[in-house]
Write a protein that holds these residues in place. Structure first.
Motif, PDB file in Angstrom:
ATOM      1  N   GLY A  95     -52.813  11.601 -16.339  1.00 26.80           N
ATOM      2  CA  GLY A  95     -52.700  12.959 -15.818  1.00 26.80           C
ATOM      3  C   GLY A  95     -53.913  13.440 -15.061  1.00 26.80           C
ATOM      4  O   GLY A  95     -53.954  14.582 -14.608  1.00 26.80           O
ATOM      5  N   SER A  96     -54.918  12.576 -14.894  1.00 29.09           N
ATOM      6  CA  SER A  96     -56.161  13.017 -14.242  1.00 29.09           C
ATOM      7  C   SER A  96     -56.113  12.922 -12.725  1.00 29.09           C
ATOM      8  O   SER A  96     -56.919  13.523 -12.031  1.00 29.09           O
ATOM      9  N   GLY A  97     -55.175  12.139 -12.186  1.00 31.64           N
ATOM     10  CA  GLY A  97     -55.054  12.033 -10.742  1.00 31.64           C
ATOM     11  C   GLY A  97     -55.907  10.929 -10.154  1.00 31.64           C
ATOM     12  O   GLY A  97     -56.427  10.066 -10.853  1.00 31.64           O
ATOM     13  N   VAL A  98     -56.060  10.982  -8.819  1.00 32.26           N
ATOM     14  CA  VAL A  98     -56.796   9.954  -8.079  1.00 32.26           C
ATOM     15  C   VAL A  98     -58.093  10.538  -7.523  1.00 32.26           C
ATOM     16  O   VAL A  98     -58.095  11.607  -6.919  1.00 32.26           O
ATOM     17  N   THR A  99     -59.205   9.831  -7.745  1.00 34.67           N
ATOM     18  CA  THR A  99     -60.475  10.223  -7.126  1.00 34.67           C
ATOM     19  C   THR A  99     -61.012   9.034  -6.334  1.00 34.67           C
ATOM     20  O   THR A  99     -60.801   7.888  -6.714  1.00 34.67           O
ATOM     21  N   VAL A 100     -61.688   9.333  -5.236  1.00 34.48           N
ATOM     22  CA  VAL A 100     -62.250   8.287  -4.384  1.00 34.48           C
ATOM     23  C   VAL A 100     -63.676   8.651  -3.988  1.00 34.48           C
ATOM     24  O   VAL A 100     -63.950   9.790  -3.619  1.00 34.48           O
ATOM     25  N   LYS A 101     -64.563   7.672  -4.076  1.00 32.47           N
ATOM     26  CA  LYS A 101     -65.924   7.804  -3.565  1.00 32.47           C
ATOM     27  C   LYS A 101     -66.201   6.595  -2.678  1.00 32.47           C
ATOM     28  O   LYS A 101     -65.729   5.491  -2.967  1.00 32.47           O
ATOM     29  N   THR A 102     -66.960   6.811  -1.609  1.00 32.38           N
ATOM     30  CA  THR A 102     -67.202   5.722  -0.667  1.00 32.38           C
ATOM     31  C   THR A 102     -68.684   5.561  -0.342  1.00 32.38           C
ATOM     32  O   THR A 102     -69.478   6.490  -0.502  1.00 32.38           O
ATOM     33  N   TRP A 107     -65.362   5.752   9.014  1.00 37.19           N
ATOM     34  CA  TRP A 107     -64.224   6.313   9.763  1.00 37.19           C
ATOM     35  C   TRP A 107     -63.195   6.950   8.849  1.00 37.19           C
ATOM     36  O   TRP A 107     -62.748   8.066   9.074  1.00 37.19           O
ATOM     37  N   VAL A 108     -62.825   6.260   7.789  1.00 37.08           N
ATOM     38  CA  VAL A 108     -61.839   6.784   6.838  1.00 37.08           C
ATOM     39  C   VAL A 108     -62.588   7.572   5.759  1.00 37.08           C
ATOM     40  O   VAL A 108     -63.530   7.073   5.155  1.00 37.08           O
ATOM     41  N   THR A 109     -62.173   8.817   5.530  1.00 37.65           N
ATOM     42  CA  THR A 109     -62.852   9.661   4.549  1.00 37.65           C
ATOM     43  C   THR A 109     -62.225   9.516   3.161  1.00 37.65           C
ATOM     44  O   THR A 109     -61.127   8.974   3.004  1.00 37.65           O
ATOM     45  N   ASP A 110     -62.926  10.055   2.164  1.00 38.21           N
ATOM     46  CA  ASP A 110     -62.415  10.026   0.786  1.00 38.21           C
ATOM     47  C   ASP A 110     -61.027  10.647   0.704  1.00 38.21           C
ATOM     48  O   ASP A 110     -60.119  10.106   0.058  1.00 38.21           O
ATOM     49  N   GLU A 111     -60.869  11.816   1.369  1.00 34.58           N
ATOM     50  CA  GLU A 111     -59.592  12.531   1.313  1.00 34.58           C
ATOM     51  C   GLU A 111     -58.462  11.731   1.949  1.00 34.58           C
ATOM     52  O   GLU A 111     -57.315  11.792   1.502  1.00 34.58           O
ATOM     53  N   MET A 112     -58.780  11.003   3.016  1.00 37.09           N
ATOM     54  CA  MET A 112     -57.759  10.185   3.681  1.00 37.09           C
ATOM     55  C   MET A 112     -57.277   9.069   2.760  1.00 37.09           C
ATOM     56  O   MET A 112     -56.082   8.769   2.698  1.00 37.09           O
ATOM     57  N   TYR A 113     -58.219   8.454   2.042  1.00 37.62           N
ATOM     58  CA  TYR A 113     -57.831   7.427   1.072  1.00 37.62           C
ATOM     59  C   TYR A 113     -56.940   8.021  -0.011  1.00 37.62           C
ATOM     60  O   TYR A 113     -55.918   7.443  -0.384  1.00 37.62           O
ATOM     61  N   VAL A 114     -57.339   9.186  -0.531  1.00 40.06           N
ATOM     62  CA  VAL A 114     -56.566   9.824  -1.605  1.00 40.06           C
ATOM     63  C   VAL A 114     -55.137  10.078  -1.138  1.00 40.06           C
ATOM     64  O   VAL A 114     -54.172   9.757  -1.833  1.00 40.06           O
TER      65      VAL A 114
END
Length: 288
Positions: A95-102, A107-114
């Motif tokens: 239930g915690s969802g998806v988080t991304v750090k780079t 070119w591709v941002t964290d939000e785009m990956y999410v």
């Protein structure tokens, strides 16, 4: 007789040392993807950077796989001939969802990956994407989806994988003209509306995109609008769990809203506050 003894020894080994299924991965467990063209030194450095345990499961990603999933959406020269982008996927609490750090992704941002990962059906995972040198980051998604399938013991349909990769590229291209944050937010808002209202035709879909663009105060060209209509038409016809998409987007929005409570966000609000204090004082001085 010897054959029976060997069979008994094999069975004993299996029961005493059970082979762990990837489906048994628990919260906090990690799986790593490494580009197959990394040098041994680069691999060791990235594993140390990720904080990977010595017995971590490693999935290798080839340049051929990168071309398989990205070749339709970006030039072959952009993908290149070597696979070096890598990632660490850690199982997060339910239930915690998806988080991304780079790191070293330009070119591709964290939000785009999410956004793209949510489309692919990924959920409840903390993901770290990195490379030994600065790269676009387009290839990383291939490895993440591959690793997620293994860790979750779940097969993601090929057309959904293709759609997730196309979404990432389309968002990044859009970000070049309207800004990275706006592009990611626009795609998320449209997906959220598709999940809620399920547009029946191009006109309804166009209205959703136009409203999202208006809300974000961005202008789309006719070509950009048509590309988005074509993409979202493809997306809404796929076998995607839109309830899960909506749920994961809501969790992602909760994290974005925390910006206002961060040190950076509070600094921004303080500057706005000081500006209005100065403006009020200037008006008072003018009339006094």
């Amino acid at each position: 007789m010897m054959k029976k003894i060997l069979i008994l020894l094999l069975l004993t080994f299996v029961f005493v040392h059970p082979i762990r299924s990837f489906a048994d991965m628990a919260e906090g467990d990690m799986i790593v993807t490494l580009g197959e063209n990394l040098t041994t030194e680069q691999k060791n450095n990235l594993l140390a950077e990720m904080g990977a345990p010595k017995d971590v499961q490693i999935v290798t990603v080839s340049n051929q796989e990168e071309h398989q999933y990205l070749g339709k959406y970006v030039a072959k020269s952009f993908i290149g001939t070597k696979a070096i982008s890598s990632s660490a996927i850690t199982v997060a609490p339910k239930g915690s969802g998806v988080t991304v750090k780079t790191k070293n992704i330009n070119w591709v941002t964290d939000e785009m990956y999410v956004n793209a990962l949510i489309t692919a059906g990924v959920k409840d995972a903390n993901i770290y994407i990195t490379a030994p040198i600065a790269v676009s980051g387009t290839a990383a998604l291939t490895g993440i989806i591959k690793a997620y399938e293994i860790s979750a013991d779940k097969t993601i349909p090929e057309d959904v994988k293709q759609a997730a990769n196309q979404e990432m590229v389309e968002t990044a291209k859009l970000g070049d003209s309207i800004g990275e944050k706006n592009a990611a937010a626009l795609i998320a808002k449209v997906k959220e509306e598709i999940a809620k209202n399920k547009p029946k035709n191009d006109e309804e879909l166009r209205n959703i995109i136009e409203q999202a663009a208006k809300d974000l105060n961005v202008t789309l060209s006719d070509a950009q609008m048509q590309r988005l209509i074509d993409f979202f038409n493809k997306l809404k016809d796929l076998n995607i769990d839109w309830n899960q998409v909506s749920d994961q987007l809501n969790k992602a929005k909760d994290r974005i809203s925390k910006f206002l409570h961060s040190e950076e966000g509070q600094g921004f609000l303080e500057k706005v506050k000081q500006f209005f204090i100065w403006l009020i004082d200037a008006i008072k001085s003018f009339f006094s």
